[in-house]
Design a protein around this motif. Structure first.
Motif, PDB file in Angstrom:
ATOM      1  N   GLN A   1       0.868  -1.080   0.362  1.00 32.71           N
ATOM      2  CA  GLN A   1       0.226   0.195  -0.150  1.00 32.71           C
ATOM      3  C   GLN A   1       0.932   0.878  -0.098  1.00 32.71           C
ATOM      4  O   GLN A   1       1.875   1.210   0.357  1.00 32.71           O
ATOM      5  CB  GLN A   1      -1.028  -0.109   1.347  1.00 32.71           C
ATOM      6  N   VAL A   2       0.412   2.193  -0.423  1.00 39.02           N
ATOM      7  CA  VAL A   2       0.774   3.309  -0.581  1.00 39.02           C
ATOM      8  C   VAL A   2       0.025   4.575  -0.344  1.00 39.02           C
ATOM      9  O   VAL A   2      -1.425   5.298  -0.079  1.00 39.02           O
ATOM     10  CB  VAL A   2       1.469   4.252  -2.572  1.00 39.02           C
ATOM     11  N   GLN A   3       0.610   5.620   0.679  1.00 33.55           N
ATOM     12  CA  GLN A   3      -0.041   6.361   1.420  1.00 33.55           C
ATOM     13  C   GLN A   3       0.589   7.492   0.738  1.00 33.55           C
ATOM     14  O   GLN A   3       1.632   7.981   0.359  1.00 33.55           O
ATOM     15  CB  GLN A   3      -0.110   5.977   2.957  1.00 33.55           C
ATOM     16  N   LEU A   4      -0.691   8.812   0.153  1.00 36.00           N
ATOM     17  CA  LEU A   4      -0.264  10.269  -0.215  1.00 36.00           C
ATOM     18  C   LEU A   4      -0.848  10.421   0.165  1.00 36.00           C
ATOM     19  O   LEU A   4      -2.115  11.008   0.474  1.00 36.00           O
ATOM     20  CB  LEU A   4      -0.661   9.755  -1.918  1.00 36.00           C
ATOM     21  N   VAL A   5      -0.162  11.326   0.971  1.00 31.77           N
ATOM     22  CA  VAL A   5      -0.046  12.943   2.028  1.00 31.77           C
ATOM     23  C   VAL A   5      -0.286  14.194   0.837  1.00 31.77           C
ATOM     24  O   VAL A   5       1.091  15.025   1.151  1.00 31.77           O
ATOM     25  CB  VAL A   5      -0.095  12.519   3.188  1.00 31.77           C
ATOM     26  N   GLU A   6      -1.624  14.708   0.395  1.00 35.27           N
ATOM     27  CA  GLU A   6      -1.417  16.300   0.063  1.00 35.27           C
ATOM     28  C   GLU A   6      -1.700  17.222   0.726  1.00 35.27           C
ATOM     29  O   GLU A   6      -2.368  17.429   2.184  1.00 35.27           O
ATOM     30  CB  GLU A   6      -2.392  16.501  -1.161  1.00 35.27           C
ATOM     31  N   SER A   7      -1.336  18.739   0.781  1.00 30.33           N
ATOM     32  CA  SER A   7      -1.217  19.754   1.228  1.00 30.33           C
ATOM     33  C   SER A   7      -1.118  21.305   0.748  1.00 30.33           C
ATOM     34  O   SER A   7      -0.649  21.071  -0.326  1.00 30.33           O
ATOM     35  CB  SER A   7      -0.037  19.884   2.375  1.00 30.33           C
ATOM     36  N   GLY A   8      -0.788  21.871   0.582  1.00 28.79           N
ATOM     37  CA  GLY A   8      -1.350  23.356   0.465  1.00 28.79           C
ATOM     38  C   GLY A   8      -1.979  23.515  -0.268  1.00 28.79           C
ATOM     39  O   GLY A   8      -1.615  25.373  -0.621  1.00 28.79           O
ATOM     40  N   GLY A   9      -3.169  23.816   0.083  1.00 28.79           N
ATOM     41  CA  GLY A   9      -3.877  23.991  -0.541  1.00 28.79           C
ATOM     42  C   GLY A   9      -4.890  25.424  -0.333  1.00 28.79           C
ATOM     43  O   GLY A   9      -4.227  25.611   1.009  1.00 28.79           O
ATOM     44  N   GLY A  10      -5.989  26.148  -0.667  1.00 29.05           N
ATOM     45  CA  GLY A  10      -6.187  27.236  -0.163  1.00 29.05           C
ATOM     46  C   GLY A  10      -6.993  28.194  -0.932  1.00 29.05           C
ATOM     47  O   GLY A  10      -7.771  27.687  -2.336  1.00 29.05           O
ATOM     48  N   GLY A  26       4.921   4.228   2.590  1.00 28.31           N
ATOM     49  CA  GLY A  26       4.470   3.096   2.385  1.00 28.31           C
ATOM     50  C   GLY A  26       5.380   1.648   2.070  1.00 28.31           C
ATOM     51  O   GLY A  26       6.695   2.270   1.915  1.00 28.31           O
ATOM     52  N   SER A  27       4.505   0.849   0.867  1.00 26.88           N
ATOM     53  CA  SER A  27       5.307  -0.160   0.713  1.00 26.88           C
ATOM     54  C   SER A  27       5.573   0.023  -1.130  1.00 26.88           C
ATOM     55  O   SER A  27       5.900  -1.156  -1.414  1.00 26.88           O
ATOM     56  CB  SER A  27       4.547  -1.342   0.538  1.00 26.88           C
ATOM     57  N   ILE A  28       7.055   1.303  -0.836  1.00 29.40           N
ATOM     58  CA  ILE A  28       7.250   1.545  -2.087  1.00 29.40           C
ATOM     59  C   ILE A  28       8.229   0.838  -2.520  1.00 29.40           C
ATOM     60  O   ILE A  28       9.106   0.799  -2.067  1.00 29.40           O
ATOM     61  CB  ILE A  28       7.852   3.132  -2.125  1.00 29.40           C
ATOM     62  N   PHE A  29       8.556   0.097  -3.274  1.00 32.65           N
ATOM     63  CA  PHE A  29       9.137  -0.486  -4.229  1.00 32.65           C
ATOM     64  C   PHE A  29      10.246  -0.057  -4.882  1.00 32.65           C
ATOM     65  O   PHE A  29      11.197  -0.335  -5.442  1.00 32.65           O
ATOM     66  CB  PHE A  29       9.556  -2.287  -4.694  1.00 32.65           C
ATOM     67  N   CYS A  95      -3.484  14.157  -6.219  1.00 36.87           N
ATOM     68  CA  CYS A  95      -2.077  13.390  -6.253  1.00 36.87           C
ATOM     69  C   CYS A  95      -1.780  11.845  -6.943  1.00 36.87           C
ATOM     70  O   CYS A  95      -2.650  11.382  -5.942  1.00 36.87           O
ATOM     71  CB  CYS A  95      -1.189  13.971  -5.049  1.00 36.87           C
ATOM     72  N   ASN A  96      -1.902  11.902  -7.653  1.00 37.72           N
ATOM     73  CA  ASN A  96      -1.357  10.630  -8.136  1.00 37.72           C
ATOM     74  C   ASN A  96       0.309   9.778  -8.613  1.00 37.72           C
ATOM     75  O   ASN A  96       1.050  10.614  -8.601  1.00 37.72           O
ATOM     76  CB  ASN A  96      -2.162  10.128  -9.481  1.00 37.72           C
ATOM     77  N   TRP A  97       0.070   8.584  -7.752  1.00 36.29           N
ATOM     78  CA  TRP A  97       1.397   7.813  -8.218  1.00 36.29           C
ATOM     79  C   TRP A  97       0.932   6.250  -8.673  1.00 36.29           C
ATOM     80  O   TRP A  97       0.623   5.418  -8.447  1.00 36.29           O
ATOM     81  CB  TRP A  97       2.387   7.813  -6.436  1.00 36.29           C
ATOM     82  N   LYS A  98       2.645   5.981  -9.741  1.00 35.37           N
ATOM     83  CA  LYS A  98       2.144   5.098  -9.865  1.00 35.37           C
ATOM     84  C   LYS A  98       4.028   4.353 -10.065  1.00 35.37           C
ATOM     85  O   LYS A  98       4.545   4.892  -9.535  1.00 35.37           O
ATOM     86  CB  LYS A  98       1.958   5.752 -11.974  1.00 35.37           C
ATOM     87  N   GLY A  99       3.771   2.696  -9.807  1.00 33.76           N
ATOM     88  CA  GLY A  99       4.552   2.295  -9.499  1.00 33.76           C
ATOM     89  C   GLY A  99       4.707   0.944  -8.943  1.00 33.76           C
ATOM     90  O   GLY A  99       3.783   0.495  -9.051  1.00 33.76           O
ATOM     91  N   ARG A 100       5.741   0.331  -8.284  1.00 39.36           N
ATOM     92  CA  ARG A 100       5.795  -0.924  -8.023  1.00 39.36           C
ATOM     93  C   ARG A 100       5.719  -0.928  -6.071  1.00 39.36           C
ATOM     94  O   ARG A 100       6.458  -0.155  -5.626  1.00 39.36           O
ATOM     95  CB  ARG A 100       6.817  -2.033  -8.401  1.00 39.36           C
ATOM     96  N   THR A 101       5.510  -1.662  -5.580  1.00 41.02           N
ATOM     97  CA  THR A 101       5.034  -1.945  -4.211  1.00 41.02           C
ATOM     98  C   THR A 101       5.753  -3.424  -3.850  1.00 41.02           C
ATOM     99  O   THR A 101       5.511  -3.512  -5.008  1.00 41.02           O
ATOM    100  CB  THR A 101       3.609  -1.842  -3.523  1.00 41.02           C
ATOM    101  N   TYR A 102       6.114  -3.192  -2.679  1.00 41.55           N
ATOM    102  CA  TYR A 102       6.610  -4.798  -2.427  1.00 41.55           C
ATOM    103  C   TYR A 102       5.569  -5.786  -2.879  1.00 41.55           C
ATOM    104  O   TYR A 102       6.648  -7.121  -2.651  1.00 41.55           O
ATOM    105  CB  TYR A 102       7.300  -4.967  -0.897  1.00 41.55           C
TER     106      TYR A 102
END
Length: 122
Positions: A1-10, A26-29, A95-102
């Protein structure tokens, strides 16, 4: 699993600037690409900008010349510097993340953040 935490809007006035951040954990490979997308009220989600692991960057025409995407590899954090903001930039930015997890090394997966709201108004 990958967690994405965004900030900075307003809320910002037209012509102003904001900097969005997206911290991945998270479990980012390995990651292939990260990007920012946005969804305005009543509209479909659209691409804003993406950056690949090789550093290749792509911007939507609406973002060119005003927005800058960057990534801090050491912090696994993605940024979007937004300058000369216009009312039409008002949207929830994702935010979007594309990749491989463990747990999924053999195939690519993608994850989305919860979104951060940007409102451009006087």
């Amino acid at each position: 699993q990958v967690q994405l935490v965004e900030s900075g809007g307003g809320l910002v006035q037209p012509g102003g600037s904001l900097r969005l951040s997206c911290a991945a954990s998270g479990s980012i490979f390995s990651f292939n690409a990260m990007g920012w997308y946005r969804q305005a009220p009543g509209k479909e989600r659209e691409l804003v900008a993406t950056i690949t692991s090789a550093g290749s960057i792509n911007y939507a025409d609406s973002a060119k010349g005003r927005f800058t995407i960057s990534r801090d590899n050491a912090k696994n954090t993605l940024y979007l510097q937004m300058d000369s903001l216009k009312p039409e930039d008002t949207a929830v930015y994702y935010c979007n993340w594309k990749g491989r997890t463990y747990s999924s090394i053999s195939w690519l997966t993608d994850y989305w953040g919860q979104g951060t709201r940007v409102t451009v108004s006087s």
